[in-house]
Design a protein around this motif. Sequence first.
Motif, PDB file in Angstrom:
ATOM      1  N   ARG A 108      23.881 -26.322   5.138  1.00 11.25           N
ATOM      2  CA  ARG A 108      24.982 -27.213   5.527  1.00 11.25           C
ATOM      3  C   ARG A 108      26.304 -26.465   5.549  1.00 11.25           C
ATOM      4  NH1 ARG A 108      26.362 -32.092   2.761  1.00 11.25           N
ATOM      5  NH2 ARG A 108      26.690 -33.114   4.774  1.00 11.25           N
ATOM      6  N   TYR A 123      15.934 -33.600   5.510  1.00 15.21           N
ATOM      7  CA  TYR A 123      17.383 -33.757   5.660  1.00 15.21           C
ATOM      8  C   TYR A 123      17.714 -34.819   6.702  1.00 15.21           C
ATOM      9  CZ  TYR A 123      22.255 -32.698   6.710  1.00 15.21           C
ATOM     10  OH  TYR A 123      23.612 -32.803   6.922  1.00 15.21           O
ATOM     11  N   ASP A 124      16.970 -34.818   7.809  1.00 15.31           N
ATOM     12  CA  ASP A 124      17.203 -35.819   8.852  1.00 15.31           C
ATOM     13  C   ASP A 124      16.994 -37.239   8.314  1.00 15.31           C
ATOM     14  OD1 ASP A 124      17.780 -33.857  10.659  1.00 15.31           O
ATOM     15  OD2 ASP A 124      15.816 -33.849  11.608  1.00 15.31           O
ATOM     16  N   LYS A 125      16.049 -37.374   7.379  1.00 21.37           N
ATOM     17  CA  LYS A 125      15.775 -38.692   6.784  1.00 21.37           C
ATOM     18  C   LYS A 125      16.914 -39.153   5.871  1.00 21.37           C
ATOM     19  CE  LYS A 125      11.403 -39.489   8.118  1.00 21.37           C
ATOM     20  NZ  LYS A 125      10.954 -40.726   8.830  1.00 21.37           N
ATOM     21  N   THR A 126      17.654 -38.214   5.350  1.00 23.88           N
ATOM     22  CA  THR A 126      18.676 -38.551   4.343  1.00 23.88           C
ATOM     23  C   THR A 126      20.073 -38.126   4.752  1.00 23.88           C
ATOM     24  OG1 THR A 126      18.156 -36.464   3.202  1.00 23.88           O
ATOM     25  CG2 THR A 126      17.030 -38.433   2.426  1.00 23.88           C
ATOM     26  N   ILE A 127      20.269 -37.782   5.998  1.00 25.27           N
ATOM     27  CA  ILE A 127      21.561 -37.263   6.446  1.00 25.27           C
ATOM     28  C   ILE A 127      22.682 -38.277   6.216  1.00 25.27           C
ATOM     29  CG2 ILE A 127      21.198 -38.046   8.836  1.00 25.27           C
ATOM     30  CD1 ILE A 127      22.733 -35.525   9.723  1.00 25.27           C
ATOM     31  N   HIS A 128      22.350 -39.575   6.322  1.00 27.24           N
ATOM     32  CA  HIS A 128      23.379 -40.598   6.110  1.00 27.24           C
ATOM     33  C   HIS A 128      23.873 -40.590   4.666  1.00 27.24           C
ATOM     34  CE1 HIS A 128      19.580 -42.426   4.937  1.00 27.24           C
ATOM     35  NE2 HIS A 128      20.251 -43.356   4.266  1.00 27.24           N
ATOM     36  N   LEU A 129      22.969 -40.266   3.738  1.00 30.17           N
ATOM     37  CA  LEU A 129      23.368 -40.211   2.334  1.00 30.17           C
ATOM     38  C   LEU A 129      24.227 -38.969   2.066  1.00 30.17           C
ATOM     39  CD1 LEU A 129      20.009 -41.289   0.651  1.00 30.17           C
ATOM     40  CD2 LEU A 129      22.060 -42.680   1.025  1.00 30.17           C
ATOM     41  N   SER A 131      26.141 -37.603   4.245  1.00 31.07           N
ATOM     42  CA  SER A 131      27.436 -37.888   4.857  1.00 31.07           C
ATOM     43  C   SER A 131      28.294 -38.737   3.933  1.00 31.07           C
ATOM     44  CB  SER A 131      27.232 -38.607   6.198  1.00 31.07           C
ATOM     45  OG  SER A 131      26.539 -37.777   7.110  1.00 31.07           O
ATOM     46  N   GLN A 132      27.666 -39.723   3.278  1.00 28.50           N
ATOM     47  CA  GLN A 132      28.410 -40.549   2.334  1.00 28.50           C
ATOM     48  C   GLN A 132      28.869 -39.726   1.132  1.00 28.50           C
ATOM     49  OE1 GLN A 132      26.463 -44.308   1.324  1.00 28.50           O
ATOM     50  NE2 GLN A 132      25.364 -44.243   3.273  1.00 28.50           N
ATOM     51  N   ASP A 134      29.701 -36.696   1.101  1.00 28.22           N
ATOM     52  CA  ASP A 134      30.824 -35.839   1.474  1.00 28.22           C
ATOM     53  C   ASP A 134      32.161 -36.519   1.169  1.00 28.22           C
ATOM     54  OD1 ASP A 134      29.194 -33.801   2.329  1.00 28.22           O
ATOM     55  OD2 ASP A 134      29.189 -34.446   4.428  1.00 28.22           O
ATOM     56  N   ALA A 143      21.874 -38.745  -2.950  1.00 29.90           N
ATOM     57  CA  ALA A 143      21.474 -37.998  -1.756  1.00 29.90           C
ATOM     58  C   ALA A 143      20.481 -36.899  -2.107  1.00 29.90           C
ATOM     59  CB  ALA A 143      22.709 -37.399  -1.080  1.00 29.90           C
TER      60      ALA A 143
END
Length: 204
Positions: A108, A123-129, A131-132, A134, A143
């Motif tokens: 990243r 990572y694709d499965k949890t990318i939203h987490l 992002s949060q 960050d 995450a």
Amino acid sequence: MSNLPQIQIQNPAHLVQIIQNLTIDSFAKKYGSQDLNHVITAFGFVTQDLTQEQLNAGLAKMIEMGFCPNAALFRRWCLGLNGFDNSDAIADSYIGKNGALSNILAWRDDSTQPISTAEKQAYDKTIHLFSQADYNGNMTITAHSAFKDHYEMIVHELVVNKVKCERYIAPIAITHAPSEPSKQLASDEFVHNLFGLNKMDVLA
């Protein structure tokens, strides 16, 4: 016949030390939590009747396969047998969940860092987490935990389907060169207006 130089193996402890040095990461994953003396005892038991040539054949096979075997599988390699199946080789090709998380965090920060396809899928499965996390540090643990859970499930599925670990290669982005502005011939009327000409001036 292997072209590797023959090693004079002195005793089971020496054999295990060689195996450990040749497969550092895989050895640590398989035997890291065990007493090294127990590992030496196991390898000593299954190789006590083998010749130096057979032991070196087992080491050559191990280098070819690229992972640390258990004692029983190592004996089969020494005897010129392929092994039980390739499940161990496939499973051992994947790094553990903590190492996978470390790889993703490094990736990243720098997308040139190598990661596996399994790590990318998790990572694709949890990318939203991520992002949060960050923007909200309290989400970091969530995450990371979610990533490790997804990674373990993905690896399990891949191993069951006998898919060996592969390096993730990002798709090549296709860029389009900016189109040149269209070149249209100016109309007579436009030219006339531009230079204050009329038809009679042109004909004169």
